[in-house]
Enzyme design. Structure first.
Site, PDB file in Angstrom:
ATOM      1  CE  LYS A   5      -1.743   1.752   4.140  1.00 41.78           C
ATOM      2  NZ  LYS A   5      -1.402   3.153   4.275  1.00 41.78           N
ATOM      3  CG  ASN A   6       2.274   2.691   3.474  1.00 44.20           C
ATOM      4  OD1 ASN A   6       1.137   3.055   3.169  1.00 44.20           O
ATOM      5  ND2 ASN A   6       2.631   2.425   4.712  1.00 44.20           N
ATOM      6  CB  CYS A  46      -4.199   6.183  10.692  1.00 45.83           C
ATOM      7  SG  CYS A  46      -4.874   4.822   9.748  1.00 45.83           S
ATOM      8  NE  ARG A  65      -6.565   4.567   4.728  1.00 49.27           N
ATOM      9  CZ  ARG A  65      -5.662   5.061   5.563  1.00 49.27           C
ATOM     10  NH1 ARG A  65      -5.976   5.308   6.806  1.00 49.27           N
ATOM     11  NH2 ARG A  65      -4.442   5.308   5.148  1.00 49.27           N
ATOM     12  NE  ARG A  98       0.114  10.072  10.032  1.00 45.78           N
ATOM     13  CZ  ARG A  98      -0.203   9.112   9.193  1.00 45.78           C
ATOM     14  NH1 ARG A  98      -1.409   8.606   9.211  1.00 45.78           N
ATOM     15  NH2 ARG A  98       0.666   8.649   8.323  1.00 45.78           N
ATOM     16  CG  ASP A 135       3.098   1.119   9.510  1.00 44.92           C
ATOM     17  OD1 ASP A 135       2.500   1.921  10.237  1.00 44.92           O
ATOM     18  OD2 ASP A 135       3.675   1.458   8.466  1.00 44.92           O
TER      19      ASP A 135
HETATM   20  N1  EPU Z   1       6.493  14.277  10.649  1.00 40.52           N
HETATM   21  C1  EPU Z   1       6.575  15.612  10.966  1.00 40.52           C
HETATM   22  N2  EPU Z   1       6.408  16.538   9.964  1.00 40.52           N
HETATM   23  C2  EPU Z   1       6.160  16.179   8.665  1.00 40.52           C
HETATM   24  C3  EPU Z   1       6.090  14.799   8.340  1.00 40.52           C
HETATM   25  C4  EPU Z   1       6.255  13.874   9.368  1.00 40.52           C
HETATM   26  O1  EPU Z   1       6.794  15.978  12.135  1.00 40.52           O
HETATM   27  O2  EPU Z   1       6.008  17.061   7.807  1.00 40.52           O
HETATM   28  C5  EPU Z   1       6.632  13.264  11.724  1.00 40.52           C
HETATM   29  C6  EPU Z   1       5.331  12.493  11.915  1.00 40.52           C
HETATM   30  O3  EPU Z   1       4.431  13.195  12.742  1.00 40.52           O
HETATM   31  C7  EPU Z   1       5.804  11.191  12.519  1.00 40.52           C
HETATM   32  C8  EPU Z   1       7.176  11.005  11.874  1.00 40.52           C
HETATM   33  O4  EPU Z   1       7.558  12.273  11.340  1.00 40.52           O
HETATM   34  O5  EPU Z   1       5.951  11.326  13.917  1.00 40.52           O
HETATM   35  C9  EPU Z   1       7.222   9.974  10.771  1.00 40.52           C
HETATM   36  O6  EPU Z   1       6.252  10.259   9.804  1.00 40.52           O
HETATM   37  P1  EPU Z   1       6.484   9.893   8.255  1.00 40.52           P
HETATM   38  O7  EPU Z   1       6.483  11.158   7.478  1.00 40.52           O
HETATM   39  O8  EPU Z   1       7.667   9.002   8.169  1.00 40.52           O
HETATM   40  O9  EPU Z   1       5.178   9.070   7.952  1.00 40.52           O
HETATM   41  P2  EPU Z   1       4.201   9.189   6.700  1.00 40.52           P
HETATM   42  O10 EPU Z   1       4.973   9.371   5.459  1.00 40.52           O
HETATM   43  O11 EPU Z   1       3.092  10.133   7.017  1.00 40.52           O
HETATM   44  C10 EPU Z   1       4.273   6.650   6.121  1.00 40.52           C
HETATM   45  C11 EPU Z   1       3.245   5.561   6.022  1.00 40.52           C
HETATM   46  C12 EPU Z   1       2.792   5.169   7.414  1.00 40.52           C
HETATM   47  C13 EPU Z   1       3.998   4.701   8.212  1.00 40.52           C
HETATM   48  C14 EPU Z   1       5.071   5.801   8.233  1.00 40.52           C
HETATM   49  C15 EPU Z   1       6.343   5.363   8.929  1.00 40.52           C
HETATM   50  C16 EPU Z   1       2.175   6.040   3.921  1.00 40.52           C
HETATM   51  C17 EPU Z   1       0.948   6.483   3.200  1.00 40.52           C
HETATM   52  N3  EPU Z   1       2.100   6.038   5.250  1.00 40.52           N
HETATM   53  O12 EPU Z   1       3.595   7.740   6.730  1.00 40.52           O
HETATM   54  O13 EPU Z   1       1.900   4.086   7.254  1.00 40.52           O
HETATM   55  O14 EPU Z   1       3.600   4.402   9.530  1.00 40.52           O
HETATM   56  O15 EPU Z   1       5.392   6.196   6.888  1.00 40.52           O
HETATM   57  O16 EPU Z   1       6.882   4.230   8.321  1.00 40.52           O
HETATM   58  O17 EPU Z   1       3.176   5.670   3.314  1.00 40.52           O
HETATM   59  C18 EPU Z   1       0.038   2.745   7.716  1.00 40.52           C
HETATM   60  O18 EPU Z   1       0.313   2.136   6.670  1.00 40.52           O
HETATM   61  O19 EPU Z   1      -0.854   2.380   8.525  1.00 40.52           O
HETATM   62  C19 EPU Z   1       0.767   3.968   8.030  1.00 40.52           C
HETATM   63  C20 EPU Z   1       0.376   4.829   8.966  1.00 40.52           C
END
Ligand code: EPU
Length: 442
Positions: A23-24, A121, A419, A126, A311
């Site tokens: 998915k990601n 989520c 999802r 976030r 995850d």
């Molecule tokens: N963060 C910030 N500012 C930003 C972006 C992120 O402070 O602008 C913080 C977040 O709040 C968090 C940390 O950085 O504490 C890590 O967030 P990251 O950006 O790595 O996560 P993401 O890209 O929003 C993706 C996956 C998540 C997975 C995370 C970590 C997707 C669509 N989502 O999220 O997947 O947990 O990377 O590996 O790719 C899931 O599949 O259930 C899921 C939540």
């Protein structure tokens, strides 16, 4: 409408299921197709709601998407990309965070982009500050309004040097999708290097990008004038695979996950073995099973790759309720990812959450009032309960708990699981789970 699943638990899951593309990764590869001058073909695409959401957004922007869900293929033709209406984008964005990744490609193609208020989520704040900082550094003008964010790049986007304060997955993808067509060289230090990101690098290289990834989390990109479409087979969903592995362990079962691959799951497999689970890696997939006897308590810390994925944490915690002794889990990626344990406690688990960084090195959430460590004492039998699904991974964990618990549980809000878990009720059936699904009005 709320979907409701009645689960008759207490029986081991046994049998075989298949996982397809991650998915990601798939959602990001779909966005990458926007950058091509010619059509792309993506294979191994799962039939999940996040793919439907991104399909809707791409179509709104004039991309022609032809899907064959059975074959798992997506043809993406971006030759007629156009600007979409704000209200339409808002309606289609749904609960997804993917729209933020449309920014770079749309700025290159149209000179402007609009991003609605983001979903995803509820597992922490976030924020998107890293994303916006990156786009500003490339030269984009960012205008926040009550409905969303307008971006413009009247003078195009220029390569830049960026250091991420934390190796964010989304921010690294944002940078990649923007830098490949920006003018000049971009250097990112502190990058995330998750396998899904490396597969996105593979896709972008196939399209014509020049990207190097160093061992010290530094990514360098030389911008190019033109990218073409790609043909690519998505890497397997290692979160889904680990979720079914954890379900096998928590229910005392034996599940062959066809399509699961070892290299992206090394850290999970090590932990699975330490807990007392067994696995056999085969060419076509991985068999996860409970060998009998006691499971062992462990100390675990989630981290960015190559650490233990956040995850994977929630599904495994359910299995840890069945391990002998005290397990300690320190969540260092999200500040608020233990909300799901309340339901487990209601089912008989003994879990205490703490604000301190327990059992590992201090993380950025220590001393900040976030309940981000958990101590699980087991084994405790689980009993059936009435549960409400909180988020995608927490929801799957509740499902595992209901499958492990004796009696009939009612699991509400189950459609959230669609999802990210393809055809999960069919898979439950294939594994011999006893349940019935019904849709009820709120
Ligand atoms: N963060 C910030 N500012 C930003 C972006 C992120 O402070 O602008 C913080 C977040 O709040 C968090 C940390 O950085 O504490 C890590 O967030 P990251 O950006 O790595 O996560 P993401 O890209 O929003 C993706 C996956 C998540 C997975 C995370 C970590 C997707 C669509 N989502 O999220 O997947 O947990 O990377 O590996 O790719 C899931 O599949 O259930 C899921 C939540």
């Amino acid at each position: 409408m709320t979907d409701l699943l009645y689960v008759d638990g207490g029986n081991p899951l046994r049998g075989e299921i298949t996982v397809r593309g991650a998915k990601n990764f798939v959602s990001k590869a779909m966005v990458a197709a926007l950058l091509g001058e010619t059509p792309s073909l993506l294979r191994n695409v799962p039939e999940i709601r996040d793919v439907a959401v991104v399909t809707g957004l791409l179509e709104l922007h004039g991309v022609r998407v032809d899907a064959d869900p059975g074959a798992g293929t997506l043809h993406l033709d971006p030759s007629a990309v156009e600007s979409a209406h704000v209200a339409d984008i808002d309606t289609h964005a749904g609960a997804s965070r993917i729209p933020i990744l449309f920014c770079g490609p749309l700025l290159h193609r149209l000179g402007e982009a609009f991003i609605p208020d983001l979903g995803g989520c509820r597992i922490g704040d976030r924020p998107i500050n890293y994303h916006l900082d990156i786009l500003r550094q490339f030269g984009a003008e960012v205008d926040k309004t009550p409905t969303g964010i307008y971006l413009r790049a009247p003078r195009g986007l220029q390569g830049t040097k960026i250091a991420l304060p934390y190796p964010s997955v989304g921010a690294t993808e944002q940078l990649l999708l923007t830098a490949v067509r920006a003018e000049g060289i971009t250097e990112l230090s502190g990058a995330a290097i998750e396998p899904e990101i490396m597969d996105l690098v593979n896709v972008l290289q196939k399209m014509g990008a020049i990207i190097s990834v160093d061992t010290d989390r530094v990514i360098r990109i030389e911008g190019v004038d033109r990218l073409d479409g790609y043909q690519h087979t998505a890497l397997a969903d290692r979160v889904e695979a680990a979720s079914w592995g954890s379900a096998a362990l928590a229910t005392g079962g034996d599940v062959f996950v066809r399509g699961a691959t070892q290299p992206e799951m090394t850290t999970f497999l090590n932990t699975f073995r330490k807990v007392g689970g067994e696995f056999v890696v085969q060419d076509e997939g991985i068999r996860f099973f409970h060998p009998g006897g006691d499971l062992h308590s462990i100390q675990l810390e989630t981290d960015v790759h190559p650490g233990f994925m956040t995850d994977w944490q929630q599904p495994l915690v359910v299995a840890l309720t069945q391990a002998r002794g005290l397990s300690i889990v320190h969540e260092t990626v999200y500040e608020n990812r233990f909300g799901f344990v309340d339901a487990l406690i209601g089912m008989g688990a003994t879990i205490q959450v703490y604000k301190e960084c327990l059992g590992g090195r201090p993380c950025r959430f220590g001393q900040r009032n976030f309940y981000h460590s958990a101590v699980i004492s087991g084994p405790t039998p689980l009993s059936a309960a009435d549960i409400e699904v909180p988020d995608l991974r927490g929801g799957f964990s509740h499902l595992i708990a209901a499958l492990a618990a004796k009696g009939t549980s009612a699991v509400r809000g189950i459609s959230l699981i669609d999802r990210g878990y393809e055809h999960f009720t069919e898979k439950l059936e294939a594994l011999g789970a006893e349940f019935s699904r019904e849709a009820v009005r709120d």
